[in-house]
Design a protein around this motif. Structure first.
Motif, PDB file in Angstrom:
ATOM      1  N   LEU A  98       0.808  -1.216   0.000  1.00 57.72           N
ATOM      2  CA  LEU A  98       0.000   0.000   0.000  1.00 57.72           C
ATOM      3  C   LEU A  98       0.842   1.269   0.000  1.00 57.72           C
ATOM      4  N   ASP A  99       2.028   1.201   0.631  1.00 56.57           N
ATOM      5  CA  ASP A  99       2.820   2.427   0.728  1.00 56.57           C
ATOM      6  C   ASP A  99       3.429   2.854  -0.594  1.00 56.57           C
ATOM      7  N   THR A 100       3.215   2.045  -1.650  1.00 67.26           N
ATOM      8  CA  THR A 100       3.722   2.414  -2.975  1.00 67.26           C
ATOM      9  C   THR A 100       2.600   2.823  -3.927  1.00 67.26           C
ATOM     10  N   ILE A 101       1.337   2.757  -3.461  1.00 68.41           N
ATOM     11  CA  ILE A 101       0.193   3.001  -4.340  1.00 68.41           C
ATOM     12  C   ILE A 101      -0.401   4.386  -4.048  1.00 68.41           C
ATOM     13  N   PRO A 102      -0.636   5.193  -5.081  1.00 63.69           N
ATOM     14  CA  PRO A 102      -1.283   6.503  -4.860  1.00 63.69           C
ATOM     15  C   PRO A 102      -2.674   6.331  -4.256  1.00 63.69           C
ATOM     16  N   TYR A 103      -3.088   7.296  -3.433  1.00 63.38           N
ATOM     17  CA  TYR A 103      -4.403   7.229  -2.803  1.00 63.38           C
ATOM     18  C   TYR A 103      -4.942   8.635  -2.581  1.00 63.38           C
ATOM     19  N   VAL A 104      -6.245   8.707  -2.317  1.00 61.51           N
ATOM     20  CA  VAL A 104      -6.881   9.951  -1.891  1.00 61.51           C
ATOM     21  C   VAL A 104      -7.434   9.736  -0.489  1.00 61.51           C
ATOM     22  N   THR A 105      -7.463  10.806   0.289  1.00 62.88           N
ATOM     23  CA  THR A 105      -7.936  10.733   1.673  1.00 62.88           C
ATOM     24  C   THR A 105      -9.302  11.385   1.801  1.00 62.88           C
ATOM     25  N   VAL A 106     -10.243  10.654   2.367  1.00 58.72           N
ATOM     26  CA  VAL A 106     -11.588  11.154   2.647  1.00 58.72           C
ATOM     27  C   VAL A 106     -11.778  11.177   4.162  1.00 58.72           C
ATOM     28  N   VAL A 107     -12.285  12.285   4.675  1.00 57.05           N
ATOM     29  CA  VAL A 107     -12.660  12.379   6.085  1.00 57.05           C
ATOM     30  C   VAL A 107     -14.175  12.441   6.169  1.00 57.05           C
ATOM     31  N   GLN A 108     -14.757  11.568   6.980  1.00 55.62           N
ATOM     32  CA  GLN A 108     -16.211  11.521   7.171  1.00 55.62           C
ATOM     33  C   GLN A 108     -16.578  12.097   8.529  1.00 55.62           C
ATOM     34  N   LEU A 109     -17.382  13.165   8.492  1.00 53.68           N
ATOM     35  CA  LEU A 109     -18.004  13.714   9.698  1.00 53.68           C
ATOM     36  C   LEU A 109     -19.491  13.392   9.631  1.00 53.68           C
ATOM     37  N   SER A 110     -20.078  13.046  10.760  1.00 57.73           N
ATOM     38  CA  SER A 110     -21.491  12.663  10.717  1.00 57.73           C
ATOM     39  C   SER A 110     -22.217  13.049  11.987  1.00 57.73           C
ATOM     40  N   SER A 161      -3.055  15.368   7.480  1.00 52.24           N
ATOM     41  CA  SER A 161      -2.262  16.447   6.889  1.00 52.24           C
ATOM     42  C   SER A 161      -2.766  16.873   5.517  1.00 52.24           C
ATOM     43  N   ASN A 162      -3.419  15.965   4.812  1.00 50.91           N
ATOM     44  CA  ASN A 162      -3.886  16.290   3.463  1.00 50.91           C
ATOM     45  C   ASN A 162      -5.233  15.613   3.218  1.00 50.91           C
ATOM     46  N   ILE A 163      -6.296  16.394   3.170  1.00 44.98           N
ATOM     47  CA  ILE A 163      -7.643  15.860   2.983  1.00 44.98           C
ATOM     48  C   ILE A 163      -8.112  16.194   1.569  1.00 44.98           C
ATOM     49  N   ASP A 164      -8.456  15.166   0.812  1.00 44.99           N
ATOM     50  CA  ASP A 164      -8.912  15.379  -0.562  1.00 44.99           C
ATOM     51  C   ASP A 164     -10.419  15.599  -0.645  1.00 44.99           C
ATOM     52  N   LEU A 165     -11.161  15.103   0.341  1.00 48.14           N
ATOM     53  CA  LEU A 165     -12.610  15.313   0.360  1.00 48.14           C
ATOM     54  C   LEU A 165     -13.116  15.209   1.786  1.00 48.14           C
ATOM     55  N   LEU A 182     -10.714   7.628   5.549  1.00 53.45           N
ATOM     56  CA  LEU A 182     -10.546   6.566   4.557  1.00 53.45           C
ATOM     57  C   LEU A 182      -9.426   6.937   3.595  1.00 53.45           C
ATOM     58  N   ARG A 183      -8.604   5.981   3.260  1.00 58.78           N
ATOM     59  CA  ARG A 183      -7.643   6.122   2.184  1.00 58.78           C
ATOM     60  C   ARG A 183      -8.098   5.234   1.038  1.00 58.78           C
ATOM     61  N   LEU A 184      -8.389   5.846  -0.087  1.00 59.52           N
ATOM     62  CA  LEU A 184      -8.896   5.139  -1.256  1.00 59.52           C
ATOM     63  C   LEU A 184      -7.750   4.998  -2.259  1.00 59.52           C
ATOM     64  N   TYR A 185      -7.288   3.771  -2.436  1.00 61.34           N
ATOM     65  CA  TYR A 185      -6.104   3.524  -3.263  1.00 61.34           C
ATOM     66  C   TYR A 185      -6.467   3.342  -4.732  1.00 61.34           C
ATOM     67  N   GLU A 186      -5.497   3.663  -5.557  1.00 59.10           N
ATOM     68  CA  GLU A 186      -5.689   3.642  -7.007  1.00 59.10           C
ATOM     69  C   GLU A 186      -6.096   2.267  -7.522  1.00 59.10           C
ATOM     70  N   ASP A 187      -5.662   1.200  -6.827  1.00 58.70           N
ATOM     71  CA  ASP A 187      -5.964  -0.155  -7.287  1.00 58.70           C
ATOM     72  C   ASP A 187      -7.264  -0.710  -6.712  1.00 58.70           C
ATOM     73  N   GLY A 188      -8.024   0.118  -5.956  1.00 65.57           N
ATOM     74  CA  GLY A 188      -9.308  -0.313  -5.419  1.00 65.57           C
ATOM     75  C   GLY A 188      -9.274  -0.756  -3.973  1.00 65.57           C
ATOM     76  N   GLN A 189      -8.090  -0.880  -3.411  1.00 66.68           N
ATOM     77  CA  GLN A 189      -8.011  -1.191  -1.982  1.00 66.68           C
ATOM     78  C   GLN A 189      -8.381   0.050  -1.171  1.00 66.68           C
ATOM     79  N   LEU A 190      -8.756  -0.169   0.084  1.00 63.54           N
ATOM     80  CA  LEU A 190      -8.987   0.973   0.967  1.00 63.54           C
ATOM     81  C   LEU A 190      -8.545   0.643   2.375  1.00 63.54           C
ATOM     82  N   GLN A 191      -8.124   1.672   3.057  1.00 65.42           N
ATOM     83  CA  GLN A 191      -7.832   1.607   4.478  1.00 65.42           C
ATOM     84  C   GLN A 191      -8.761   2.573   5.183  1.00 65.42           C
TER      85      GLN A 191
END
Length: 268
Positions: free
Chosen positions: A4-16, A49-53, A239-248
């Motif tokens: 995972l540490d080699t795959i690009p990802y976007v970070t989503v923060v969920q507030l509810s 540190s970096n929130i994409d959505l 959530l970290r959404l990885y380019e290959d479809g994995q998520l953390q």
């Protein structure tokens, strides 16, 4: 599988489920909801540190007031991230739309990186339970069919799978079978997230992650037969959404917060 540490990802923060009031001192079950949101925000700023959505999954307001939506928007603006939100059962849809009139905050389909995020309105006027109207089901079908190579994350307010809390499962998504049927026909769906339940939930079903976030204010006790409040602190999900479809993903809660819950209240 690539590390995972080699795959690009976007970070989503969920507030509810912030349940803000027009009055900044408004309280839900004894907790001052504006203050608890501010404390969750401090945690987000410190940890992400970096929130994409920023994704806000309903019940933003407790009283449906325009002032409460405006204050929420002003509060989360400090994150400097694009935001999307939708109504929960406590929200006032017209007030929400008015506050969002000059923005893209209610955009239902949002493409980011290798992912498509589809946001559905499950609120029903004057009802606590949820229902996806035909236009929402059609929107979902079309968004999934046109996603191309993108992986898909679906968001809504009401829980579409049982969380094994009897009182809460009665007021979940009443036509969940239709949503599950659509999801089962589209292999690009990787996760479904929601609010409403005021507790953490994470389950893998047929290759899809089904996820709920804690409230930014009061928490509900898991696996309870009747309405029950938990003593866990407010929090959020990332959530970290990885380019290959994995998520953390994980939940983070506020630390060292002083609050008192009014356990004598038997509903919200």
């Amino acid at each position: 599988m690539e590390p995972l540490d080699t795959i690009p990802y976007v970070t989503v923060v969920q507030l509810s489920d912030s349940h803000l009031f027009a009055d900044v001192d408004g309280r839900l079950l004894g907790m001052q909801t504006d203050d608890s949101l501010q404390q969750v925000m401090s945690a987000v700023i410190a940890e992400q540190s970096n929130i994409d959505l920023l994704l806000c999954t309903g019940d933003i307001s407790q009283d449906g007031s325009i002032v409460s939506y405006q204050r929420f928007a002003e509060t989360v603006k400090t994150l400097g991230a694009p935001m999307r939100w939708f109504a929960g059962n406590h929200d006032e849809r017209l007030a929400l739309q008015q506050v969002c009139a000059e923005t893209d905050w209610l955009q239902a389909v949002y493409d980011i990186g290798a992912w498509r995020i589809v946001l559905l309105d499950s609120s029903v006027a004057n009802k606590v339970y949820g229902m996806l109207a035909e236009d929402q089901l059609t929107l979902l079908e079309q968004a999934l069919a046109s996603a191309g190579e993108r992986h898909v994350l679906i968001g809504l307010h009401h829980h579409p799978v049982p969380i094994h809390s009897c009182w809460m499962d009665k007021i979940g998504l009443h036509n969940a079978a239709q949503l599950l049927s659509i999801v089962s026909r589209h292999s690009n769906v990787k996760a479904v997230i929601w609010g409403h339940v005021h507790q953490e939930f994470d389950q893998l079903i047929n290759g899809v992650r089904w996820l709920a976030a804690p409230s930014t204010c009061v928490q509900f006790a898991p696996r309870s037969d009747d309405f029950a409040v938990d003593d866990k602190a407010p929090g959020y999900r990332w959530l970290r959404l990885y380019e290959d479809g994995q998520l953390q993903t994980a939940v983070s809660r506020v630390e060292n917060i002083d609050f008192e819950i009014d356990y004598s209240i038997k509903g919200y």
